[in-house]
Design a protein around this motif. Structure first.
Motif, PDB file in Angstrom:
ATOM      1  N   GLN A   1       0.825  -1.216   0.000  1.00 18.56           N
ATOM      2  CA  GLN A   1       0.000   0.000   0.000  1.00 18.56           C
ATOM      3  C   GLN A   1       0.855   1.260   0.000  1.00 18.56           C
ATOM      4  OE1 GLN A   1      -3.087  -0.001  -0.682  1.00 18.56           O
ATOM      5  NE2 GLN A   1      -3.443  -2.179  -0.423  1.00 18.56           N
ATOM      6  N   LEU A   2       1.980   1.226   0.689  1.00 13.01           N
ATOM      7  CA  LEU A   2       2.887   2.381   0.668  1.00 13.01           C
ATOM      8  C   LEU A   2       3.436   2.603  -0.742  1.00 13.01           C
ATOM      9  CD1 LEU A   2       4.856   1.940   4.020  1.00 13.01           C
ATOM     10  CD2 LEU A   2       3.001   3.552   3.515  1.00 13.01           C
ATOM     11  N   ARG A   3       3.733   1.515  -1.458  1.00 13.42           N
ATOM     12  CA  ARG A   3       4.180   1.651  -2.848  1.00 13.42           C
ATOM     13  C   ARG A   3       3.083   2.263  -3.708  1.00 13.42           C
ATOM     14  NH1 ARG A   3       6.245  -3.403  -1.954  1.00 13.42           N
ATOM     15  NH2 ARG A   3       4.592  -4.405  -3.155  1.00 13.42           N
ATOM     16  N   HIS A   4       1.833   1.859  -3.477  1.00 12.86           N
ATOM     17  CA  HIS A   4       0.716   2.408  -4.250  1.00 12.86           C
ATOM     18  C   HIS A   4       0.562   3.907  -4.014  1.00 12.86           C
ATOM     19  CE1 HIS A   4      -0.785  -1.210  -6.028  1.00 12.86           C
ATOM     20  NE2 HIS A   4      -1.007  -1.797  -4.857  1.00 12.86           N
ATOM     21  N   LEU A   5       0.800   4.355  -2.788  1.00  9.43           N
ATOM     22  CA  LEU A   5       0.644   5.779  -2.474  1.00  9.43           C
ATOM     23  C   LEU A   5       1.627   6.658  -3.247  1.00  9.43           C
ATOM     24  CD1 LEU A   5      -0.051   5.575   1.353  1.00  9.43           C
ATOM     25  CD2 LEU A   5      -1.632   6.351  -0.419  1.00  9.43           C
ATOM     26  N   ARG A   6       2.706   6.061  -3.766  1.00 10.42           N
ATOM     27  CA  ARG A   6       3.660   6.824  -4.581  1.00 10.42           C
ATOM     28  C   ARG A   6       3.123   7.085  -5.983  1.00 10.42           C
ATOM     29  NH1 ARG A   6       8.812   3.193  -4.120  1.00 10.42           N
ATOM     30  NH2 ARG A   6       8.680   3.676  -6.297  1.00 10.42           N
ATOM     31  N   LYS A   7       2.183   6.276  -6.448  1.00  7.84           N
ATOM     32  CA  LYS A   7       1.639   6.412  -7.801  1.00  7.84           C
ATOM     33  C   LYS A   7       0.796   7.675  -7.907  1.00  7.84           C
ATOM     34  CE  LYS A   7       1.302   1.442  -8.489  1.00  7.84           C
ATOM     35  NZ  LYS A   7       0.363   0.328  -8.702  1.00  7.84           N
ATOM     36  N   ALA A   8       0.822   8.294  -9.091  1.00  7.03           N
ATOM     37  CA  ALA A   8       0.080   9.541  -9.313  1.00  7.03           C
ATOM     38  C   ALA A   8      -1.417   9.350  -9.081  1.00  7.03           C
ATOM     39  CB  ALA A   8       0.339  10.057 -10.722  1.00  7.03           C
ATOM     40  N   GLN A   9      -1.982   8.236  -9.528  1.00  4.98           N
ATOM     41  CA  GLN A   9      -3.425   8.025  -9.381  1.00  4.98           C
ATOM     42  C   GLN A   9      -3.841   7.738  -7.938  1.00  4.98           C
ATOM     43  OE1 GLN A   9      -1.385   6.125 -11.250  1.00  4.98           O
ATOM     44  NE2 GLN A   9      -1.960   3.984 -11.229  1.00  4.98           N
ATOM     45  N   CYS A  10      -2.872   7.492  -7.069  1.00  8.53           N
ATOM     46  CA  CYS A  10      -3.161   7.242  -5.644  1.00  8.53           C
ATOM     47  C   CYS A  10      -2.662   8.381  -4.762  1.00  8.53           C
ATOM     48  CB  CYS A  10      -2.537   5.922  -5.206  1.00  8.53           C
ATOM     49  SG  CYS A  10      -3.206   4.493  -6.042  1.00  8.53           S
ATOM     50  N   GLY A  11      -2.358   9.507  -5.346  1.00 13.25           N
ATOM     51  CA  GLY A  11      -1.947  10.679  -4.576  1.00 13.25           C
ATOM     52  C   GLY A  11      -0.561  11.179  -4.887  1.00 13.25           C
ATOM     53  N   GLY A  12       0.296  10.334  -5.447  1.00 20.37           N
ATOM     54  CA  GLY A  12       1.646  10.761  -5.814  1.00 20.37           C
ATOM     55  C   GLY A  12       2.468  11.250  -4.634  1.00 20.37           C
ATOM     56  N   TYR A  13       2.323  10.596  -3.489  1.00 17.22           N
ATOM     57  CA  TYR A  13       3.052  11.010  -2.297  1.00 17.22           C
ATOM     58  C   TYR A  13       4.533  10.651  -2.398  1.00 17.22           C
ATOM     59  CZ  TYR A  13      -1.526  11.694  -0.237  1.00 17.22           C
ATOM     60  OH  TYR A  13      -2.795  12.134   0.017  1.00 17.22           O
ATOM     61  N   VAL A  14       5.345  11.336  -1.624  1.00 13.24           N
ATOM     62  CA  VAL A  14       6.774  11.043  -1.549  1.00 13.24           C
ATOM     63  C   VAL A  14       6.971  10.100  -0.367  1.00 13.24           C
ATOM     64  CG1 VAL A  14       9.066  12.011  -1.138  1.00 13.24           C
ATOM     65  CG2 VAL A  14       7.390  13.276  -2.509  1.00 13.24           C
ATOM     66  N   LEU A  15       7.505   8.913  -0.647  1.00  8.71           N
ATOM     67  CA  LEU A  15       7.772   7.938   0.396  1.00  8.71           C
ATOM     68  C   LEU A  15       9.275   7.897   0.624  1.00  8.71           C
ATOM     69  CD1 LEU A  15       6.617   5.745   2.277  1.00  8.71           C
ATOM     70  CD2 LEU A  15       7.083   4.108   0.440  1.00  8.71           C
ATOM     71  N   GLU A  16       9.693   8.365   1.788  1.00  6.77           N
ATOM     72  CA  GLU A  16      11.111   8.362   2.135  1.00  6.77           C
ATOM     73  C   GLU A  16      11.410   7.111   2.946  1.00  6.77           C
ATOM     74  OE1 GLU A  16      12.136  13.046   2.439  1.00  6.77           O
ATOM     75  OE2 GLU A  16      11.036  12.182   4.131  1.00  6.77           O
ATOM     76  N   LYS A  17      12.591   6.568   2.745  1.00  9.70           N
ATOM     77  CA  LYS A  17      12.984   5.316   3.390  1.00  9.70           C
ATOM     78  C   LYS A  17      14.424   5.441   3.868  1.00  9.70           C
ATOM     79  CE  LYS A  17      13.793   0.573   1.853  1.00  9.70           C
ATOM     80  NZ  LYS A  17      13.629  -0.362   0.734  1.00  9.70           N
ATOM     81  N   ARG A  18      14.688   4.954   5.085  1.00 10.02           N
ATOM     82  CA  ARG A  18      16.059   4.960   5.596  1.00 10.02           C
ATOM     83  C   ARG A  18      16.229   3.804   6.577  1.00 10.02           C
ATOM     84  NH1 ARG A  18      15.846  10.200   9.692  1.00 10.02           N
ATOM     85  NH2 ARG A  18      14.710   9.135  11.358  1.00 10.02           N
ATOM     86  N   VAL A  19      17.473   3.476   6.849  1.00  7.30           N
ATOM     87  CA  VAL A  19      17.780   2.418   7.812  1.00  7.30           C
ATOM     88  C   VAL A  19      17.662   3.003   9.215  1.00  7.30           C
ATOM     89  CG1 VAL A  19      19.580   0.850   8.659  1.00  7.30           C
ATOM     90  CG2 VAL A  19      19.316   1.245   6.204  1.00  7.30           C
ATOM     91  N   ARG A  20      16.964   2.283  10.084  1.00  4.87           N
ATOM     92  CA  ARG A  20      16.824   2.742  11.468  1.00  4.87           C
ATOM     93  C   ARG A  20      18.153   2.579  12.182  1.00  4.87           C
ATOM     94  NH1 ARG A  20      11.707   2.160  15.286  1.00  4.87           N
ATOM     95  NH2 ARG A  20      11.121   3.850  13.908  1.00  4.87           N
ATOM     96  N   GLN A  21      18.501   3.554  12.989  1.00  2.77           N
ATOM     97  CA  GLN A  21      19.767   3.536  13.721  1.00  2.77           C
ATOM     98  C   GLN A  21      19.821   2.365  14.691  1.00  2.77           C
ATOM     99  OE1 GLN A  21      20.056   7.344  15.577  1.00  2.77           O
ATOM    100  NE2 GLN A  21      20.142   8.448  13.651  1.00  2.77           N
ATOM    101  N   ALA A  22      21.018   1.843  14.896  1.00  2.37           N
ATOM    102  CA  ALA A  22      21.205   0.648  15.722  1.00  2.37           C
ATOM    103  C   ALA A  22      20.715   0.828  17.153  1.00  2.37           C
ATOM    104  CB  ALA A  22      22.676   0.242  15.710  1.00  2.37           C
ATOM    105  N   GLU A  23      20.882   2.014  17.731  1.00  2.00           N
ATOM    106  CA  GLU A  23      20.475   2.199  19.130  1.00  2.00           C
ATOM    107  C   GLU A  23      18.960   2.235  19.293  1.00  2.00           C
ATOM    108  OE1 GLU A  23      21.577   6.291  17.504  1.00  2.00           O
ATOM    109  OE2 GLU A  23      22.616   4.406  17.684  1.00  2.00           O
TER     110      GLU A  23
END
Length: 115
Positions: free
Chosen positions: A54-76
């Protein structure tokens, strides 16, 4: 957006999984919070793989074209029981170009605002 949700509830329409995730992620994003798939699953009671789709779908223009940012969570931040990479996500409204003035080359980027 809140008005639509209230109208839908009054009609007895249940929000879709994508709408629930969008609302949760945008609310978290307002406070600068990043969320993992596991945190989203615990909060919404949806499966992690379904949330990821669903997060991938939200990036599509027809589903809102949202920006989905992704990063590795810090070890602590990751618990000691997890010995693998944990990704966290943040959803933001997309940037769009707004043209101003007579010059076609002058454009600025701006966050899309919803009424």
């Amino acid at each position: 957006m809140a008005r639509d949700r209230e109208t839908n509830r009054a009609r007895g329409i249940v929000p879709t999984q994508r709408e629930v995730l969008r609302d949760v992620m945008l609310a978290a994003g307002k406070y600068g919070a990043w969320m993992t798939l596991r945190e989203l699953a615990r909060l919404t009671r949806y499966g992690e793989t379904s949330i990821s789709a669903q997060l991938r779908h939200l990036r599509k223009a027809q589903c809102g074209g949202y920006v989905l940012e992704k990063r590795v969570r810090q070890a602590e931040v990751v618990g000691s029981e997890e010995h693998f990479v944990v990704w966290e996500y943040r959803l933001m409204p997309r940037l769009r170009k707004i043209r101003r003035g007579p010059e076609a080359g002058t454009a600025e980027l701006r966050r899309r605002r919803r009424p």
